[in-house]
Design an enzyme around this catalytic site. Structure first.
Site, PDB file in Angstrom:
ATOM      1  N   ASP A 150       0.837  -1.202   0.000  1.00  0.00           N
ATOM      2  CA  ASP A 150       0.000   0.000   0.000  1.00  0.00           C
ATOM      3  C   ASP A 150       0.872   1.254   0.000  1.00  0.00           C
ATOM      4  OD1 ASP A 150      -2.036  -1.824   0.163  1.00  0.00           O
ATOM      5  OD2 ASP A 150      -2.303  -1.603   2.326  1.00  0.00           O
ATOM      6  N   CYS A 182      12.269 -42.360  29.281  1.00  0.00           N
ATOM      7  CA  CYS A 182      10.815 -42.337  29.039  1.00  0.00           C
ATOM      8  C   CYS A 182      10.047 -42.543  30.334  1.00  0.00           C
ATOM      9  CB  CYS A 182      10.418 -43.453  28.068  1.00  0.00           C
ATOM     10  SG  CYS A 182      11.347 -43.425  26.537  1.00  0.00           S
TER      11      CYS A 182
HETATM   12  N1  LIG Z   1      25.824 -42.417  33.503  1.00  0.00           N
HETATM   13  C1  LIG Z   1      24.760 -42.133  34.247  1.00  0.00           C
HETATM   14  N2  LIG Z   1      24.880 -41.956  35.564  1.00  0.00           N
HETATM   15  C2  LIG Z   1      23.812 -41.663  36.322  1.00  0.00           C
HETATM   16  N3  LIG Z   1      22.566 -41.544  35.846  1.00  0.00           N
HETATM   17  C3  LIG Z   1      22.373 -41.691  34.534  1.00  0.00           C
HETATM   18  C4  LIG Z   1      23.451 -41.980  33.650  1.00  0.00           C
HETATM   19  N4  LIG Z   1      22.964 -42.065  32.384  1.00  0.00           N
HETATM   20  C5  LIG Z   1      21.648 -41.813  32.476  1.00  0.00           C
HETATM   21  N5  LIG Z   1      21.287 -41.584  33.754  1.00  0.00           N
HETATM   22  C6  LIG Z   1      19.943 -41.301  34.260  1.00  0.00           C
HETATM   23  O1  LIG Z   1      19.040 -42.067  33.494  1.00  0.00           O
HETATM   24  C7  LIG Z   1      17.806 -41.381  33.317  1.00  0.00           C
HETATM   25  C8  LIG Z   1      17.519 -41.286  31.837  1.00  0.00           C
HETATM   26  O2  LIG Z   1      18.461 -40.433  31.230  1.00  0.00           O
HETATM   27  P1  LIG Z   1      18.970 -40.613  29.735  1.00  0.00           P
HETATM   28  O3  LIG Z   1      19.664 -39.347  29.399  1.00  0.00           O
HETATM   29  O4  LIG Z   1      19.716 -41.884  29.603  1.00  0.00           O
HETATM   30  O5  LIG Z   1      17.576 -40.704  29.005  1.00  0.00           O
HETATM   31  P2  LIG Z   1      17.188 -41.106  27.544  1.00  0.00           P
HETATM   32  O6  LIG Z   1      18.384 -41.107  26.656  1.00  0.00           O
HETATM   33  O7  LIG Z   1      16.066 -40.226  27.162  1.00  0.00           O
HETATM   34  O8  LIG Z   1      16.650 -42.580  27.793  1.00  0.00           O
HETATM   35  P3  LIG Z   1      15.630 -43.486  26.931  1.00  0.00           P
HETATM   36  O9  LIG Z   1      15.479 -42.893  25.573  1.00  0.00           O
HETATM   37  O10 LIG Z   1      16.244 -44.841  26.922  1.00  0.00           O
HETATM   38  O11 LIG Z   1      14.345 -43.500  27.656  1.00  0.00           O
HETATM   39  C9  LIG Z   1      17.987 -40.042  33.999  1.00  0.00           C
HETATM   40  O12 LIG Z   1      17.450 -40.137  35.288  1.00  0.00           O
HETATM   41  C10 LIG Z   1      19.493 -39.872  34.062  1.00  0.00           C
HETATM   42  O13 LIG Z   1      19.910 -39.102  35.151  1.00  0.00           O
HETATM   43  C1  LIG Z   2      14.607 -47.737  21.522  1.00  0.00           C
HETATM   44  C2  LIG Z   2      13.487 -46.821  21.244  1.00  0.00           C
HETATM   45  N1  LIG Z   2      13.177 -46.483  19.967  1.00  0.00           N
HETATM   46  C3  LIG Z   2      12.140 -45.663  19.899  1.00  0.00           C
HETATM   47  S1  LIG Z   2      11.494 -45.266  21.420  1.00  0.00           S
HETATM   48  C4  LIG Z   2      12.628 -46.245  22.204  1.00  0.00           C
HETATM   49  C5  LIG Z   2      12.611 -46.426  23.667  1.00  0.00           C
HETATM   50  C6  LIG Z   2      13.568 -45.593  24.408  1.00  0.00           C
HETATM   51  O1  LIG Z   2      13.384 -44.289  24.274  1.00  0.00           O
END
Ligand SMILES: Nc1ncnc2c1ncn2[C@@H]1O[C@H](COP(=O)(O)OP(=O)(O)OP(=O)(O)O)[C@@H](O)[C@H]1O
Ligand SMILES: Cc1ncsc1CCO
Length: 653
Positions: A94, A483
């Site tokens: 405009d 999870c």
């Molecule tokens: N090396 C470690 N020492 C202490 N606690 C851990 C360790 N690794 C993971 N955790 C704990 O495990 C839980 C999940 O964390 P992580 O970061 O492994 O989740 P994620 O990768 O989303 O897991 P997933 O996808 O398998 O559900 C949290 O409570 C975290 O503090």
């Molecule tokens: C292994 C995996 N793949 C999709 S969801 C899941 C579970 C952990 O997050």
């Protein structure tokens, strides 16, 4: 005559097209909207001839003047001059603002549509009084155009204005426009009211109002629709009534200021609230962890339901439980169900935990994350490092890795550790303070709690940030520990909302309690001589979660009984089935509370790591979020106003 004081809050923009107005009379619809409380009216008619425009504008002006509401004319400066109304609104194609100002004089209101930073800057320089920022969401009239900028596009322009040197830019009034209706108004306002995470002064530039087109012009009851929209604009959304800090929380009356470092005693009430209230734990989770998550929920004292059907979400949302949305194995159909559930829980203020599993791994997952983020508000977003970096991007922030010589890493596949492969955490190259900086920035923008898990967990609500060093490496060696932590958090949040004692506590302390219960249980399980590795760890971990909950109840009962003459004795649970554990007292020692094992570090001073940036241009993710895909429910609500849905909807059906 001076410029009128304008209330921009509910800014009606008319639409005379048959698809929206139907056979109704424009003047009558506007009259009803005025009765319903709209605060500003723009007459927008791109097709009628000048005689008709002037006639209609006069009619509308009479109605507006009777209620002291300014009338703005879209585009046609000549029409505004002829009827001597309060101002004009100018689009990018405009007449330019400076010329309009010369013609109209200083006392008239001039607004400008802007969708980029440079357009905003130019509009301010040329003397606009307000900016109409958009298009926020795609609608039937504005589809796939580059002007559709989504919530992050609006955030970028507000941020840009707030950091300008000149007061004119910082103080200019703003409204956003595009696809705003009763189903999204409160969410939009909530999202745009977030403190600017990059502002040194903590200032917030937010919108002064919303421009509404079809939600009023296409309504069969424009007065009621205007009243409803006005009410929504001035009322916090249900989910924010018990919520994380607001920008004004620096005031001394805020419950979030001077928060004491949590102690076992301060955290105990939230630990107890789950077995006391036995909250519903509604899981929309991945196929891998269904059974594990249900067992974990039971072990902590919650009542699980694994339901992926969005159609039953509103019934479940009314049961005061917590929802976890886990996109680990989400399909397009699942995302549609997730959206229904998110809206149902947001509508009643129920807590939702978002677990964007694997969001850093693939383009489809990043898109899915964008879709979920555009669907509503989450009390907690939790994920491992790569996932949280993808969340930062969905929040409109771009990430610069200091480990890749300043190069931009797209799609959250960053974390120094590079591209996420599976859904597990992977290695990290971020320091603790860099993680703290990232979670704090996202939490402050999203006004929720953000948790980055790993060997050390970092969580923040934008004000308070903690590092938690509890847990055990076995948690990282089993599938679903992240999870099921999400499931546990959602149950804790639900119980906290049901518990009068805990309700006033900020969500971050509830999340902290959850993590401690979960991770101290892992430590205890891993220390057992019967546990030899991740396989034997899993059942021992479920046992330990259960035992800690029972012990907490036992401890609290003993504490309560401490004042009684006969109560300072040893105690033992006698009925630990179901949700409530009782105690029997014996003479002897009092139990200690396992929360003493917590290793929590408050992170009070977090330097600016410079890793996140407010991108100047829109990213693909921002655009993704801009396409607010409509659900069937929206389509019904919008019925006669939007015409058709945005084409992107097809992607998810
Ligand atoms: N090396 C470690 N020492 C202490 N606690 C851990 C360790 N690794 C993971 N955790 C704990 O495990 C839980 C999940 O964390 P992580 O970061 O492994 O989740 P994620 O990768 O989303 O897991 P997933 O996808 O398998 O559900 C949290 O409570 C975290 O503090
Ligand atoms: C292994 C995996 N793949 C999709 S969801 C899941 C579970 C952990 O997050």
């Amino acid at each position: 005559m001076g410029k009128p004081d304008v209330d921009y809050s509910i800014y009606l923009v008319t639409d005379s097209t048959e698809a929206i107005l139907g056979k109704r009379d424009l003047g009558k619809v506007v009259e009803q909207a005025l009765e319903g409380g709209v605060t500003l009216v723009q007459y927008r008619d791109k097709t009628s001839d000048t005689g008709h425009l002037i006639y209609t504008a006069r009619t509308l002006h009479r109605a507006c003047k009777a209620r002291n509401i300014p009338l703005i004319i879209n585009d046609r400066v000549d029409v505004a001059l002829e009827i001597d109304c309060e101002g004009v609104h100018l689009g990018q194609d405009d007449m330019d603002i400076a010329s309009a100002r010369r013609l109209l004089g200083p006392s008239k209101i001039i607004g400008a549509t802007v969708s980029t930073l440079s357009q905003a800057r130019i509009a301010v320089d040329r003397g606009a009084d307000y900016l109409g920022i958009g298009t926020l969401y795609a609608t039937s009239t504005k589809k796939n155009t580059k002007e559709i900028i989504g919530i992050n596009g609006i955030r970028k322009i507000l941020h840009f204005l707030s950091v300008q040197e000149d007061a004119a830019a910082r103080e200019i009034k703003t409204v956003c426009i595009g696809g705003i209706n009763a189903s999204n108004l409160q969410l939009i306002k909530h999202q745009l009211y977030a403190p600017d995470p990059f502002s040194q002064r903590g200032i917030t530039k937010t919108i002064d109002g919303v421009a509404i087109v079809s939600a009023i012009m296409g309504s069969l009851t424009p007065k009621a629709s205007s009243e409803h929209l006005t009410h929504l604009f001035h009322t916090p959304p249900p989910f924010s009534t018990i919520l994380s800090p607001s920008p004004s929380s620096s005031s001394s009356s805020s419950p979030y200021t001077n928060k004491p470092t949590p102690t076992p005693t301060t955290l105990l009430p939230s630990i107890l609230s789950v077995p006391t209230h036995n909250p519903l734990s509604h899981n929309m989770t991945n196929l891998v962890v269904q059974n594990f998550a249900a067992s974990i929920a039971l072990s902590i004292g919650a009542s699980p339901i694994m339901s992926t059907n969005g159609l039953e979400a509103s019934d479940l949302a009314n049961l005061h439980g917590g929802l976890v949305i886990n996109m680990g194995t989400a399909t397009p159909e699942a995302l549609h169900n997730h959206r229904l559930a998110i809206r149902a829980y947001n509508g009643v203020g129920g807590p939702i935990v978002l677990d964007p599993v694997g969001a850093g791994a693939t383009g489809a997952r990043r898109e899915a994350l964008g879709f979920l983020v555009a669907s509503g508000w989450f009390s907690v977003v939790k994920g491992n490092e790569s996932e949280i970096l993808a969340v930062a991007q969905a929040s409109g922030l771009s990430f610069t890795s200091s480990y890749s010589s300043g190069s931009r890493i797209s799609g959250g596949g960053g974390g120094g550790g590079g591209q996420q492969r599976g859904v597990d955490s992977g290695s990290s190259s971020l320091s603790l303070l860099e993680k703290a900086y990232i979670v704090k920035k996202i939490a402050s923008r999203e006004r929720n709690v953000v948790l980055m898990t790993g060997a050390v967990d970092v969580l923040s609500d934008g004000h308070t940030t903690y590092a938690v060093r509890n847990g055990h490496a076995y948690l990282g060696m089993i599938t679903g520990s992240g999870c099921t932590l999400g499931t546990t958090i959602s149950a804790y949040l639900a119980a906290a909302r049901m518990d009068r004692k805990v309700r006033r506590q900020s969500d971050i302390n509830t999340v902290l309690s959850t993590i401690l219960h979960y991770e101290i249980a892992a430590e205890r399980a891993a220390s057992l001589s019967s546990v030899h590795g991740p396989g034997t760890f899993v059942p021992a971990f479920i046992d330990a979660l259960y035992q800690l909950r029972v012990e907490a109840v036992r401890y609290a009962d003993a504490e309560r009984g401490a004042g009684d003459d006969d109560a300072d004795g040893d105690i033992e649970t006698y009925a630990d089935e179901g949700c409530k554990a009782g105690v029997r007292r014996y003479p002897g020692t009092k139990p200690s509370l396992w929360l003493e094992a917590m290793r929590v570090e408050p992170l009070n001073s977090i330097p600016d790591a410079g890793l996140l940036h407010e991108e100047v241009g829109l990213t693909d993710m921002d655009r993704e979020i801009a396409y607010e895909v409509k659900t069937d429910a929206d389509a019904d609500a919008d019925a006669d106003m939007e015409g058709e849905d945005v084409p992107e909807a097809e992607k998810y059906y």
